[in-house]
Design a protein around this motif. Structure first.
Motif, PDB file in Angstrom:
ATOM      1  N   PRO A   1       0.806  -1.219   0.000  1.00 26.61           N
ATOM      2  CA  PRO A   1       0.000   0.000   0.000  1.00 26.61           C
ATOM      3  C   PRO A   1       0.844   1.277   0.000  1.00 26.61           C
ATOM      4  O   PRO A   1       1.909   1.328   0.619  1.00 26.61           O
ATOM      5  CB  PRO A   1      -0.820  -0.104   1.292  1.00 26.61           C
ATOM      6  N   CYS A   2       0.361   2.282  -0.708  1.00 22.10           N
ATOM      7  CA  CYS A   2       0.976   3.610  -0.694  1.00 22.10           C
ATOM      8  C   CYS A   2       0.607   4.292   0.633  1.00 22.10           C
ATOM      9  O   CYS A   2      -0.089   3.710   1.466  1.00 22.10           O
ATOM     10  CB  CYS A   2       0.470   4.438  -1.870  1.00 22.10           C
ATOM     11  N   ALA A   3       1.023   5.523   0.802  1.00 22.20           N
ATOM     12  CA  ALA A   3       0.740   6.246   2.051  1.00 22.20           C
ATOM     13  C   ALA A   3      -0.766   6.362   2.305  1.00 22.20           C
ATOM     14  O   ALA A   3      -1.228   6.145   3.430  1.00 22.20           O
ATOM     15  CB  ALA A   3       1.384   7.629   2.008  1.00 22.20           C
ATOM     16  N   MET A   4      -1.538   6.696   1.281  1.00 25.22           N
ATOM     17  CA  MET A   4      -2.987   6.848   1.446  1.00 25.22           C
ATOM     18  C   MET A   4      -3.629   5.519   1.834  1.00 25.22           C
ATOM     19  O   MET A   4      -4.424   5.441   2.775  1.00 25.22           O
ATOM     20  CB  MET A   4      -3.618   7.370   0.149  1.00 25.22           C
TER      21      MET A   4
ATOM     22  N   ALA B   1       1.989  -8.436  -2.737  1.00 27.05           N
ATOM     23  CA  ALA B   1       2.811  -9.102  -3.759  1.00 27.05           C
ATOM     24  C   ALA B   1       4.016  -8.217  -4.098  1.00 27.05           C
ATOM     25  O   ALA B   1       5.064  -8.328  -3.482  1.00 27.05           O
ATOM     26  CB  ALA B   1       1.977  -9.414  -4.994  1.00 27.05           C
ATOM     27  N   ALA B   2       3.873  -7.306  -5.057  1.00 22.72           N
ATOM     28  CA  ALA B   2       4.979  -6.420  -5.430  1.00 22.72           C
ATOM     29  C   ALA B   2       5.315  -5.482  -4.278  1.00 22.72           C
ATOM     30  O   ALA B   2       4.467  -5.173  -3.437  1.00 22.72           O
ATOM     31  CB  ALA B   2       4.616  -5.629  -6.686  1.00 22.72           C
ATOM     32  N   ALA B   3       6.563  -5.042  -4.237  1.00 20.70           N
ATOM     33  CA  ALA B   3       7.045  -4.181  -3.166  1.00 20.70           C
ATOM     34  C   ALA B   3       6.864  -2.706  -3.516  1.00 20.70           C
ATOM     35  O   ALA B   3       6.708  -2.342  -4.684  1.00 20.70           O
ATOM     36  CB  ALA B   3       8.520  -4.473  -2.891  1.00 20.70           C
ATOM     37  N   ASP B   4       6.910  -1.880  -2.494  1.00 24.82           N
ATOM     38  CA  ASP B   4       6.853  -0.428  -2.653  1.00 24.82           C
ATOM     39  C   ASP B   4       7.865   0.046  -3.689  1.00 24.82           C
ATOM     40  O   ASP B   4       7.545   0.838  -4.577  1.00 24.82           O
ATOM     41  CB  ASP B   4       7.126   0.212  -1.281  1.00 24.82           C
TER      42      ASP B   4
ATOM     43  N   PHE C   1       5.587   5.611 -10.050  1.00 26.77           N
ATOM     44  CA  PHE C   1       4.417   5.932  -9.241  1.00 26.77           C
ATOM     45  C   PHE C   1       4.863   6.590  -7.935  1.00 26.77           C
ATOM     46  O   PHE C   1       5.879   6.215  -7.351  1.00 26.77           O
ATOM     47  CB  PHE C   1       3.584   4.682  -8.943  1.00 26.77           C
ATOM     48  N   ASP C   2       4.112   7.570  -7.482  1.00 26.54           N
ATOM     49  CA  ASP C   2       4.392   8.283  -6.235  1.00 26.54           C
ATOM     50  C   ASP C   2       3.668   7.558  -5.110  1.00 26.54           C
ATOM     51  O   ASP C   2       2.446   7.624  -5.008  1.00 26.54           O
ATOM     52  CB  ASP C   2       3.910   9.728  -6.347  1.00 26.54           C
ATOM     53  N   GLU C   3       4.418   6.876  -4.259  1.00 27.99           N
ATOM     54  CA  GLU C   3       3.833   6.097  -3.170  1.00 27.99           C
ATOM     55  C   GLU C   3       3.652   6.914  -1.902  1.00 27.99           C
ATOM     56  O   GLU C   3       3.100   6.426  -0.921  1.00 27.99           O
ATOM     57  CB  GLU C   3       4.687   4.861  -2.891  1.00 27.99           C
ATOM     58  N   GLY C   4       4.130   8.149  -1.891  1.00 27.25           N
ATOM     59  CA  GLY C   4       3.933   9.032  -0.755  1.00 27.25           C
ATOM     60  C   GLY C   4       4.860   8.726   0.410  1.00 27.25           C
ATOM     61  O   GLY C   4       5.620   7.760   0.390  1.00 27.25           O
TER      62      GLY C   4
ATOM     63  N   GLY D   1       1.046   2.434 -20.539  1.00 24.97           N
ATOM     64  CA  GLY D   1       0.116   2.883 -19.516  1.00 24.97           C
ATOM     65  C   GLY D   1       0.576   4.165 -18.840  1.00 24.97           C
ATOM     66  O   GLY D   1       1.780   4.379 -18.652  1.00 24.97           O
ATOM     67  N   GLU D   2      -0.363   5.002 -18.473  1.00 31.69           N
ATOM     68  CA  GLU D   2      -0.037   6.296 -17.867  1.00 31.69           C
ATOM     69  C   GLU D   2       0.510   6.097 -16.456  1.00 31.69           C
ATOM     70  O   GLU D   2      -0.131   5.478 -15.604  1.00 31.69           O
ATOM     71  CB  GLU D   2      -1.283   7.178 -17.813  1.00 31.69           C
ATOM     72  N   ILE D   3       1.702   6.634 -16.214  1.00 31.66           N
ATOM     73  CA  ILE D   3       2.299   6.625 -14.877  1.00 31.66           C
ATOM     74  C   ILE D   3       1.851   7.932 -14.238  1.00 31.66           C
ATOM     75  O   ILE D   3       2.420   8.990 -14.480  1.00 31.66           O
ATOM     76  CB  ILE D   3       3.842   6.529 -14.922  1.00 31.66           C
ATOM     77  N   TYR D   4       0.793   7.856 -13.467  1.00 33.12           N
ATOM     78  CA  TYR D   4       0.154   9.069 -12.956  1.00 33.12           C
ATOM     79  C   TYR D   4       0.673   9.417 -11.575  1.00 33.12           C
ATOM     80  O   TYR D   4       0.972   8.560 -10.768  1.00 33.12           O
ATOM     81  CB  TYR D   4      -1.373   8.874 -12.896  1.00 33.12           C
ATOM     82  N   ASN D   5       0.846  10.672 -11.366  1.00 33.81           N
ATOM     83  CA  ASN D   5       1.073  11.251 -10.046  1.00 33.81           C
ATOM     84  C   ASN D   5       0.892  12.751 -10.199  1.00 33.81           C
ATOM     85  O   ASN D   5       0.845  13.276 -11.308  1.00 33.81           O
ATOM     86  CB  ASN D   5       2.433  10.880  -9.436  1.00 33.81           C
ATOM     87  N   SER D   6       0.768  13.441  -9.101  1.00 29.17           N
ATOM     88  CA  SER D   6       0.404  14.854  -9.178  1.00 29.17           C
ATOM     89  C   SER D   6       1.527  15.735  -9.698  1.00 29.17           C
ATOM     90  O   SER D   6       1.290  16.870 -10.087  1.00 29.17           O
ATOM     91  CB  SER D   6      -0.032  15.360  -7.794  1.00 29.17           C
ATOM     92  N   ARG D   7       2.746  15.234  -9.722  1.00 32.16           N
ATOM     93  CA  ARG D   7       3.883  16.047 -10.163  1.00 32.16           C
ATOM     94  C   ARG D   7       4.269  15.751 -11.610  1.00 32.16           C
ATOM     95  O   ARG D   7       5.061  16.458 -12.195  1.00 32.16           O
ATOM     96  CB  ARG D   7       5.097  15.835  -9.250  1.00 32.16           C
TER      97      ARG D   7
END
Length: 195
Positions: free
Chosen positions: A116-119, A135-138, A146-149, A187-193
């Motif tokens: 899980p990300c921070a959220m 499964a997959a790691a941070d 991806f921005d995991e926070g 695929g779109e690698i989305y994050n706010s930045r």
């Protein structure tokens, strides 16, 4: 004059999910549960219906599938629609409670294709689940962009302090293959930045 501020928010799982769920009622082992989740993440990518992540809530003892969530951030335009958030929302709505560990309820667990990300970590703490399987790691998600926070470095110990058991890297290679498929398909690698 009508109020221009939205008064509700609604989202739906992709059309393919219903047929997929017809074949997935229970899963007895961590590997079987994760296989179901990783396959849902893969289908989400191949169907073009969202990001390369999926999560599910199961009854811990019986293995009964309570809900499935897939990442819907891009198609729904809502940053909160990570797979875990969708799975928690669907489970809580189905069971009629915000507390999946409430009195008289069986234990529930979150099975997720990526840590899980921070959220989603915060939501996990408040959801009432007593176990998390990943499964997959941070760092796998971060390596994709991806921005995991800002998460605690030892997030596993933090959940343990809250009475939530964690098991990591179950079918990690299979989850990594889904992430790579998403990247190879553009695929779109989305994050706010955005970079």
């Amino acid at each position: 004059m009508k109020n221009p501020v939205p008064m509700s928010v609604c989202f739906s799982l992709p059309n393919w999910v219903e047929a997929y769920l017809d074949s997935c009622k229970t899963a007895a082992t961590d590997e079987a549960r994760m296989s179901l989740v990783v396959e849902a993440a893969r289908r989400n990518v191949l169907e073009g219906s969202g990001g390369p992540f999926a999560a599910a809530v199961f009854e811990s003892g019986s293995g009964r599938l309570v809900s499935l969530g897939v990442n819907l951030v891009v198609p729904e335009g809502l940053s909160m629609l990570h797979a875990e958030m969708v799975a928690f929302s669907m489970a809580q709505h189905r069971l009629g409670t915000y507390d999946l560990g409430g009195p008289g309820m069986p234990s529930h667990e979150l099975v997720t294709s990526t840590e899980p990300c921070a959220m989603c970590l915060g939501a996990t703490c408040w959801s009432g689940v007593t176990r998390v399987v990943t499964a997959a790691a941070d760092q796998d998600a971060r390596a994709m962009g991806f921005d995991e926070g800002p998460k605690p470095v030892d997030w596993v110990a933090e959940l343990a302090r809250r009475g939530i058991e964690v098991k990591t890297r179950v079918l990690r290679d299979e989850a990594l293959a889904v992430l790579e498929t998403y990247r190879s398909m553009g695929g779109e690698i989305y994050n706010s930045r955005r970079g």
